[in-house]
Structure formats: C-alpha cells, structure tokens
Write a protein that holds these residues in place. Sequence first.
Motif, mmCIF file in Angstrom:
data_model
loop_
_atom_site.group_PDB
_atom_site.id
_atom_site.type_symbol
_atom_site.label_atom_id
_atom_site.label_comp_id
_atom_site.label_asym_id
_atom_site.label_seq_id
_atom_site.Cartn_x
_atom_site.Cartn_y
_atom_site.Cartn_z
ATOM 1 N N PRO A 57 -15.201 -4.535 -3.108
ATOM 2 C CA PRO A 57 -13.836 -4.437 -3.649
ATOM 3 C C PRO A 57 -13.163 -3.107 -3.335
ATOM 4 O O PRO A 57 -11.944 -3.024 -3.350
ATOM 5 N N SER A 58 -13.961 -2.070 -3.037
ATOM 6 C CA SER A 58 -13.372 -0.768 -2.719
ATOM 7 C C SER A 58 -12.548 -0.799 -1.438
ATOM 8 O O SER A 58 -11.701 0.068 -1.219
ATOM 9 N N GLN A 59 -12.775 -1.802 -0.588
ATOM 10 C CA GLN A 59 -11.978 -1.934 0.632
ATOM 11 C C GLN A 59 -10.561 -2.406 0.313
ATOM 12 O O GLN A 59 -9.686 -2.339 1.164
ATOM 13 N N ARG A 60 -10.371 -2.897 -0.904
ATOM 14 C CA ARG A 60 -9.041 -3.244 -1.408
ATOM 15 C C ARG A 60 -8.856 -2.542 -2.750
ATOM 16 O O ARG A 60 -8.448 -3.136 -3.751
ATOM 17 N N GLY A 61 -9.161 -1.259 -2.752
ATOM 18 C CA GLY A 61 -9.199 -0.505 -4.004
ATOM 19 C C GLY A 61 -7.883 -0.479 -4.756
ATOM 20 O O GLY A 61 -7.861 -0.546 -5.989
ATOM 21 N N LEU A 62 -6.768 -0.379 -4.030
ATOM 22 C CA LEU A 62 -5.465 -0.326 -4.691
ATOM 23 C C LEU A 62 -5.176 -1.628 -5.422
ATOM 24 O O LEU A 62 -4.666 -1.627 -6.545
ATOM 25 N N ASN A 63 -5.527 -2.749 -4.799
ATOM 26 C CA ASN A 63 -5.326 -4.053 -5.419
ATOM 27 C C ASN A 63 -6.198 -4.215 -6.667
ATOM 28 O O ASN A 63 -5.750 -4.732 -7.699
ATOM 29 N N GLU A 64 -7.455 -3.775 -6.580
ATOM 30 C CA GLU A 64 -8.355 -3.864 -7.740
ATOM 31 C C GLU A 64 -7.839 -3.007 -8.893
ATOM 32 O O GLU A 64 -7.884 -3.425 -10.060
ATOM 33 N N HIS A 65 -7.344 -1.829 -8.571
ATOM 34 C CA HIS A 65 -6.786 -0.952 -9.606
ATOM 35 C C HIS A 65 -5.545 -1.586 -10.234
ATOM 36 O O HIS A 65 -5.360 -1.551 -11.458
ATOM 37 N N SER A 66 -4.702 -2.185 -9.398
ATOM 38 C CA SER A 66 -3.488 -2.835 -9.888
ATOM 39 C C SER A 66 -3.831 -4.009 -10.805
ATOM 40 O O SER A 66 -3.164 -4.221 -11.825
ATOM 41 N N ASN A 67 -4.869 -4.758 -10.464
ATOM 42 C CA ASN A 67 -5.297 -5.864 -11.325
ATOM 43 C C ASN A 67 -5.731 -5.357 -12.693
ATOM 44 O O ASN A 67 -5.489 -5.998 -13.723
ATOM 45 N N GLY A 68 -6.396 -4.206 -12.696
ATOM 46 C CA GLY A 68 -6.797 -3.618 -13.969
ATOM 47 C C GLY A 68 -5.596 -3.229 -14.821
ATOM 48 O O GLY A 68 -5.598 -3.412 -16.047
ATOM 49 N N LEU A 69 -4.553 -2.707 -14.175
ATOM 50 C CA LEU A 69 -3.325 -2.358 -14.906
ATOM 51 C C LEU A 69 -2.656 -3.610 -15.470
ATOM 52 O O LEU A 69 -2.159 -3.605 -16.599
ATOM 53 N N LEU A 70 -2.652 -4.671 -14.696
ATOM 54 C CA LEU A 70 -2.058 -5.928 -15.166
ATOM 55 C C LEU A 70 -2.840 -6.488 -16.351
ATOM 56 O O LEU A 70 -2.255 -7.001 -17.312
ATOM 57 N N ARG A 71 -4.163 -6.399 -16.280
ATOM 58 C CA ARG A 71 -4.996 -6.843 -17.402
ATOM 59 C C ARG A 71 -4.678 -6.026 -18.657
ATOM 60 O O ARG A 71 -4.643 -6.558 -19.771
ATOM 61 N N ARG A 72 -4.443 -4.778 -18.472
ATOM 62 C CA ARG A 72 -4.226 -3.871 -19.596
ATOM 63 C C ARG A 72 -2.825 -4.033 -20.209
ATOM 64 O O ARG A 72 -2.641 -3.853 -21.409
ATOM 65 N N HIS A 73 -1.861 -4.399 -19.382
ATOM 66 C CA HIS A 73 -0.470 -4.388 -19.834
ATOM 67 C C HIS A 73 0.170 -5.772 -19.926
ATOM 68 O O HIS A 73 1.366 -5.909 -19.705
ATOM 69 N N GLY A 74 -0.604 -6.779 -20.222
ATOM 70 C CA GLY A 74 0.031 -8.061 -20.470
ATOM 71 C C GLY A 74 -0.731 -9.292 -20.035
ATOM 72 O O GLY A 74 -0.395 -10.407 -20.446
ATOM 73 N N LEU A 75 -1.766 -9.122 -19.207
ATOM 74 C CA LEU A 75 -2.549 -10.269 -18.741
ATOM 75 C C LEU A 75 -4.034 -10.051 -19.026
ATOM 76 O O LEU A 75 -4.854 -10.016 -18.109
ATOM 77 N N ARG B 46 0.795 -1.222 0.000
ATOM 78 C CA ARG B 46 0.000 0.000 0.000
ATOM 79 C C ARG B 46 0.835 1.284 0.000
ATOM 80 O O ARG B 46 0.502 2.250 -0.687
ATOM 81 N N LYS B 47 1.901 1.328 0.755
ATOM 82 C CA LYS B 47 2.677 2.570 0.892
ATOM 83 C C LYS B 47 3.441 2.914 -0.384
ATOM 84 O O LYS B 47 3.469 4.071 -0.813
ATOM 85 N N SER B 48 4.063 1.918 -1.000
ATOM 86 C CA SER B 48 4.855 2.152 -2.211
ATOM 87 C C SER B 48 4.060 1.919 -3.491
ATOM 88 O O SER B 48 4.494 2.318 -4.563
ATOM 89 N N LYS B 49 2.901 1.233 -3.366
ATOM 90 C CA LYS B 49 2.059 0.869 -4.512
ATOM 91 C C LYS B 49 2.763 -0.123 -5.451
ATOM 92 O O LYS B 49 2.407 -0.237 -6.626
ATOM 93 N N ALA B 50 3.769 -0.813 -4.937
ATOM 94 C CA ALA B 50 4.491 -1.803 -5.733
ATOM 95 C C ALA B 50 3.643 -3.054 -5.918
ATOM 96 O O ALA B 50 3.039 -3.556 -4.972
ATOM 97 N N ILE B 51 3.596 -3.552 -7.157
ATOM 98 C CA ILE B 51 2.795 -4.727 -7.508
ATOM 99 C C ILE B 51 3.681 -5.967 -7.563
ATOM 100 O O ILE B 51 4.787 -5.923 -8.121
ATOM 101 N N ILE B 52 3.208 -7.059 -7.002
ATOM 102 C CA ILE B 52 3.909 -8.342 -7.053
ATOM 103 C C ILE B 52 2.988 -9.363 -7.714
ATOM 104 O O ILE B 52 1.813 -9.486 -7.346
ATOM 105 N N THR B 53 3.493 -10.078 -8.706
ATOM 106 C CA THR B 53 2.729 -11.130 -9.372
ATOM 107 C C THR B 53 3.409 -12.469 -9.095
ATOM 108 O O THR B 53 4.624 -12.595 -9.244
#
Length: 324
Positions: free
Chosen positions: A252-270, A183-190
Amino acid sequence: MTYTHLSTNELVMIEAYYQIGKKVIDIAKALNRSRQTIYRVIAMLKKGYSAYEYYEQYKKNKCYCGRGKTQLSKKERALIQAHLDKGWNFDVIKGVYHKKISCSMRTLYRLVERGVFKKEDLPWKGKRRANGRKETRGKQAFVRDIHERAKYYPAFKEEFGHLEGDTIVGKNHQSAVITLVERKSKAIITLQTDGRKAQDIQKAINRWMSSFSTLPHLFKSITFDRGKEFSDWKTIANAHDIDIFFADPGCPSQRGLNEHSNGLLRRHGLPKQTDFIGMTQSYLSSIAHKINMIPRKSLGYKTPYHVFLIYLKEALKKAMSKNV
C-alpha cells in the motif's frame, strides 16, 4: 565550562574545613571550586545551619529551577481546538497561525500528554502488519505493473494529472465508495457506485471522467491496487485514453497518498461499518470537500482544493488557446 552543583561529599568537606578554621581560598583550591560558591555555603554555616540542612534547602530550591510549564491563553486554546475539530493537525495549525500561537509545534504535542488537548482529536496512526506476513490477495494477471510508470512518465512526481485510486468497503462488504486522489494537489475525489463489482466501478469512474471531456489528457494516469473490482481497467483506459498501472500486491505504500486519504475519509464521515447503499453523491462530495479545504504544509499551507483549481484553470487556458 559547565557548572555542576555541590555534591553531599563536598558539602561535608566544606563544613569540616570551616570548623577547623581553614581559609576560603584554600578550601576553594582543595575542591577546585570558585570562592563565591564556598562563601555561599559558609554564610549558611555561620547562621547555624549544618551541611545537611543546606543540602535540604538546595533540593527545595532546585524544584523552581528550569523553565516553567507552557501555559496557553484561553484565546489560543480555543483557536487550536476549533481547528482540531475541523480535522487540522498541529503542524498545519502552527504553520498557518504562527503569529497567534506562542509555543512551538512540539510543545503542542507535549500539551496533549498533559491533557490540555485530547489524543482522540489528533490524526489517526496506521497499523503495522506482522513481520514476515505474506500477501495472498491481488493475484490479477495481465496488468500494467507500477514499475513501468517511470518509463512512460519520467516527470511523474512533478507534473499534475496523476491519480491514485482505491475503494472503501462498507458494512458487511456489501457496498463501496471509490476514492481517487490527485498527487500534485492532493485533492480527494469520492465517487458513489451501485455496487462492488468491476462493472459498477468502471461505470462510476467513466461517469466522473466524462465530466472532463472538454479537457482531454487532463489526467494522465491512475494507479490502483490489485483488487478484483478494477479488473475492467482496460475499458476505462481505452475510453479516456489514460494509462492505468497497478501497485505490487501487499504494498500500500506505493499508493501512500491514497491510503492516507482513505484514513482521513474514515475519520471525517465514512467510518468503518458504514452502509454506503443509498448514500448520495452530494453527501460523499461534501465529505471530500471538507478535507480538501484543510491547508497542507506540503502545499505551502494552501488547500488541495485551491491548488487543484489553479492547475484546472491553466489547463482551460491551454485548451482555449488551441481552439482559437
């Protein structure tokens, strides 16, 4: 006082007053207008034009009033398009290159409406659920509720080490990828996983968290949704001494950052309908790395990767000082 243009009635009255020889100062008082405005109309009347012809000329000239449309140079357009292709949004592009881009962020969005940039290149927008829709999923029992989190971590929003987690489901619901975001750095891990079962998810998360075994308590908590794939959460919590909480069903808004990150992953390769079976961890990590290298306005235009490393280095220094 705001200036208003002459109406057609006023133009007709000026023409009538002029024809009967009324003085300009008297016309100006009668219409509550400045003498300069009256002189301008009369100058046209003296040239043989009628009030109607004056009005037609006025409408033609009015087309040239106001600010002209913003025109970006080829260099500016190339710079913006290159970063749109990398997944940046206008907000970040303008913030990082504010000296190289001559227009505002809002103007950039207007240029999309004019067709200068493509709407398809902009970040995705989420979908709304119908009003009154009831969530039927996520009926897991005996879980730690998200509302307990504030009790154990009063500084939850300010401190590093709190994760949000979910899975991205593959083609025909036969495969999945685990996604975590700090949450603090907004770094995504797959994380690559062998399947969608709870045991598969638990093994993948344990394997990743074991790589930070030299930094105990680097991660303090994880917040999952109520999917059945996280039913082995106690095993993860006990193995790594980490608190695990669960969001409310259908929120899902209670984990909004994660939901947003999933959308970015869908858009950029998955994208949806991708088959994750046989997909390597290195490939998944490369997709996450691409997104983690995009600056964020909320991070002062630093990248999530950079901010994550800063906190990781601080944790390493503390660990080394304790061992000395």
